[in-house]
Write a protein that holds these residues in place. Structure first.
Motif, PDB file in Angstrom:
ATOM      1  N   UNK A   1       0.832  -1.206   0.000  1.00  0.00           N
ATOM      2  CA  UNK A   1       0.000   0.000   0.000  1.00  0.00           C
ATOM      3  C   UNK A   1       0.868   1.258   0.000  1.00  0.00           C
ATOM      4  N   UNK A   2       0.253   2.365  -0.347  1.00  0.00           N
ATOM      5  CA  UNK A   2       1.013   3.612  -0.483  1.00  0.00           C
ATOM      6  C   UNK A   2       1.692   4.024   0.815  1.00  0.00           C
ATOM      7  N   UNK A   3       1.124   3.640   1.945  1.00  0.00           N
ATOM      8  CA  UNK A   3       1.682   4.016   3.246  1.00  0.00           C
ATOM      9  C   UNK A   3       2.835   3.118   3.676  1.00  0.00           C
ATOM     10  N   UNK A   4       3.171   2.113   2.886  1.00  0.00           N
ATOM     11  CA  UNK A   4       4.149   1.094   3.299  1.00  0.00           C
ATOM     12  C   UNK A   4       5.559   1.338   2.798  1.00  0.00           C
ATOM     13  N   UNK A   5       5.805   2.394   2.020  1.00  0.00           N
ATOM     14  CA  UNK A   5       7.128   2.598   1.423  1.00  0.00           C
ATOM     15  C   UNK A   5       8.227   2.665   2.483  1.00  0.00           C
ATOM     16  N   UNK A   6       7.999   3.430   3.527  1.00  0.00           N
ATOM     17  CA  UNK A   6       9.028   3.600   4.557  1.00  0.00           C
ATOM     18  C   UNK A   6       9.364   2.270   5.216  1.00  0.00           C
ATOM     19  N   UNK A   7       8.336   1.477   5.538  1.00  0.00           N
ATOM     20  CA  UNK A   7       8.558   0.201   6.207  1.00  0.00           C
ATOM     21  C   UNK A   7       9.305  -0.774   5.298  1.00  0.00           C
ATOM     22  N   UNK A   8       9.019  -0.753   4.012  1.00  0.00           N
ATOM     23  CA  UNK A   8       9.720  -1.623   3.066  1.00  0.00           C
ATOM     24  C   UNK A   8      11.195  -1.249   3.008  1.00  0.00           C
ATOM     25  N   UNK A   9      11.475   0.041   2.948  1.00  0.00           N
ATOM     26  CA  UNK A   9      12.865   0.496   2.909  1.00  0.00           C
ATOM     27  C   UNK A   9      13.594   0.159   4.205  1.00  0.00           C
ATOM     28  N   UNK A  10      12.905   0.262   5.320  1.00  0.00           N
ATOM     29  CA  UNK A  10      13.523  -0.086   6.606  1.00  0.00           C
ATOM     30  C   UNK A  10      13.833  -1.577   6.673  1.00  0.00           C
ATOM     31  N   UNK A  11      12.961  -2.403   6.111  1.00  0.00           N
ATOM     32  CA  UNK A  11      13.211  -3.847   6.094  1.00  0.00           C
ATOM     33  C   UNK A  11      14.434  -4.168   5.252  1.00  0.00           C
ATOM     34  N   UNK A  12      14.561  -3.505   4.115  1.00  0.00           N
ATOM     35  CA  UNK A  12      15.742  -3.716   3.272  1.00  0.00           C
ATOM     36  C   UNK A  12      17.012  -3.291   3.998  1.00  0.00           C
ATOM     37  N   UNK A  13      16.927  -2.172   4.709  1.00  0.00           N
ATOM     38  CA  UNK A  13      18.079  -1.698   5.478  1.00  0.00           C
ATOM     39  C   UNK A  13      18.466  -2.715   6.549  1.00  0.00           C
ATOM     40  N   UNK A  14      17.468  -3.315   7.167  1.00  0.00           N
ATOM     41  CA  UNK A  14      17.729  -4.323   8.186  1.00  0.00           C
ATOM     42  C   UNK A  14      18.431  -5.535   7.587  1.00  0.00           C
ATOM     43  N   UNK A  15      18.101  -5.873   6.349  1.00  0.00           N
ATOM     44  CA  UNK A  15      18.744  -6.998   5.674  1.00  0.00           C
ATOM     45  C   UNK A  15      20.123  -6.634   5.144  1.00  0.00           C
ATOM     46  N   UNK A  16      20.415  -5.348   5.074  1.00  0.00           N
ATOM     47  CA  UNK A  16      21.753  -4.900   4.713  1.00  0.00           C
ATOM     48  C   UNK A  16      22.079  -4.973   3.241  1.00  0.00           C
ATOM     49  N   UNK A  17      21.061  -4.949   2.394  1.00  0.00           N
ATOM     50  CA  UNK A  17      21.284  -4.997   0.948  1.00  0.00           C
ATOM     51  C   UNK A  17      20.346  -4.014   0.257  1.00  0.00           C
ATOM     52  N   UNK A  18      20.752  -3.478  -0.898  1.00  0.00           N
ATOM     53  CA  UNK A  18      19.897  -2.523  -1.595  1.00  0.00           C
ATOM     54  C   UNK A  18      18.828  -3.208  -2.447  1.00  0.00           C
ATOM     55  N   UNK A  19      17.682  -2.571  -2.564  1.00  0.00           N
ATOM     56  CA  UNK A  19      16.657  -3.026  -3.503  1.00  0.00           C
ATOM     57  C   UNK A  19      17.043  -2.507  -4.888  1.00  0.00           C
ATOM     58  N   UNK A  20      17.332  -3.420  -5.800  1.00  0.00           N
ATOM     59  CA  UNK A  20      17.735  -3.015  -7.148  1.00  0.00           C
ATOM     60  C   UNK A  20      16.679  -3.357  -8.204  1.00  0.00           C
ATOM     61  N   UNK A  21      15.676  -4.158  -7.812  1.00  0.00           N
ATOM     62  CA  UNK A  21      14.609  -4.541  -8.737  1.00  0.00           C
ATOM     63  C   UNK A  21      13.277  -4.515  -7.994  1.00  0.00           C
ATOM     64  N   UNK A  22      12.255  -4.002  -8.650  1.00  0.00           N
ATOM     65  CA  UNK A  22      10.889  -4.019  -8.126  1.00  0.00           C
ATOM     66  C   UNK A  22      10.030  -4.763  -9.144  1.00  0.00           C
ATOM     67  N   UNK A  23       9.513  -5.911  -8.742  1.00  0.00           N
ATOM     68  CA  UNK A  23       8.772  -6.793  -9.632  1.00  0.00           C
ATOM     69  C   UNK A  23       7.319  -6.838  -9.173  1.00  0.00           C
ATOM     70  N   UNK A  24       6.394  -6.660 -10.078  1.00  0.00           N
ATOM     71  CA  UNK A  24       4.973  -6.594  -9.745  1.00  0.00           C
ATOM     72  C   UNK A  24       4.248  -7.817 -10.283  1.00  0.00           C
ATOM     73  N   UNK A  25       3.508  -8.515  -9.399  1.00  0.00           N
ATOM     74  CA  UNK A  25       2.742  -9.675  -9.853  1.00  0.00           C
ATOM     75  C   UNK A  25       1.529  -9.261 -10.676  1.00  0.00           C
ATOM     76  N   UNK A  26       0.934  -8.130 -10.327  1.00  0.00           N
ATOM     77  CA  UNK A  26      -0.186  -7.593 -11.094  1.00  0.00           C
ATOM     78  C   UNK A  26      -0.425  -6.156 -10.646  1.00  0.00           C
ATOM     79  N   UNK A  27      -1.364  -5.482 -11.296  1.00  0.00           N
ATOM     80  CA  UNK A  27      -1.459  -4.027 -11.145  1.00  0.00           C
ATOM     81  C   UNK A  27      -2.626  -3.555 -10.284  1.00  0.00           C
TER      82      UNK A  27
END
Length: 236
Positions: free
Chosen positions: A39-65
């Motif tokens: 959801x639109x409100x989830x961007x910050x939490x997604x980025x924080x999860x990636x930071x916790x994993x210690x790797x950058x998000x380099x691809x965003x793949x969408x199952x559907x629109x």
């Protein structure tokens, strides 16, 4: 967002006990692939999860629109301008807000929340059999005309978007679960969904990772049962 790991796949869940909306971080050796954007409100939490994993998000793949799978896309793309965005060629049309059908498709209205003002333009339009890092793209139309699933070829974890749900029990897209009816209500064509579910079942996944509900280990019996239930419902 709640984080749940199965091998190379981390499920991120917004409102897990009320209205679970999932997206996934798939770990590669030095990067992450985000599957779906919640959801639109989830961007910050997604980025924080990636930071916790210690790797950058380099691809965003969408199952559907649908809105609950692309909601944070624009916000994430603003923060990750170099990340490549992938979606099926067919659902790229939905991402632009175009609900029109294409020649040869079942004459059933496209349902669910289709975005109206997405600014992000996909970088790569996927077709069945394409590869995204360790993920194999598998066409799984039915919930939307261009829905796709993604199989992690290292361990056979299968991320299916809404081709199946696991909330309130495993079900094929379009088959109603009264305790969580929303994927069924948003499904475009039930018979196409059933055909896709059969194909996904043939992949014999080790884990079923859906857009709504917990991940299911060794899901074959549950997928087979859901497929049988859908077959019975559509034969009546």
């Amino acid at each position: 967002m709640r984080m749940t790991r199965e091998k190379t796949v981390v499920q991120l869940t917004y409102l897990p006990n009320l209205f679970p909306v999932n997206c996934y971080l798939v770990e590669e050796e030095d990067s992450l692939t985000l599957v779906d954007a919640a959801l639109s409100s989830n961007a910050k939490a997604i980025l924080q999860a990636a930071e916790q994993l210690g790797k950058p998000i380099t691809r965003i793949v969408l199952t559907h629109a649908h809105d609950d799978h692309i909601g944070a896309l624009d916000g994430l793309k603003e923060q990750l301008p170099k990340a490549q965005v992938y979606i099926s060629k067919r659902d790229a049309k939905l991402l632009r807000g175009d609900r029109s059908l294409e020649p040869g498709e079942p004459n059933t209205p496209i349902r669910g929340g289709v975005p109206k003002q997405v600014r992000t333009i996909p970088d790569i339009l996927l077709q069945d059999g394409d590869r995204v890092g360790s993920l194999l793209a598998v066409a799984a139309p039915g919930h939307t005309p261009g829905s796709m699933a993604f199989l992690d070829t290292r361990n056979h974890i299968l991320i299916v978007g809404d081709a199946f749900q696991t909330r309130a029990g495993v079900a094929v897209a379009g088959q109603m679960k009264l305790l969580f009816p929303f994927p069924a209500l948003a499904t475009w064509d039930k018979r196409t969904s059933l055909a896709s579910a059969r194909r996904l079942g043939e992949l014999k996944p080790s884990v079923l990772a859906a857009g709504h509900g917990n991940m299911v280990k060794q899901p074959k019996q549950y997928m087979d049962k859901a497929i049988a239930e859908a077959e019975r419902a559509l034969s009546n």
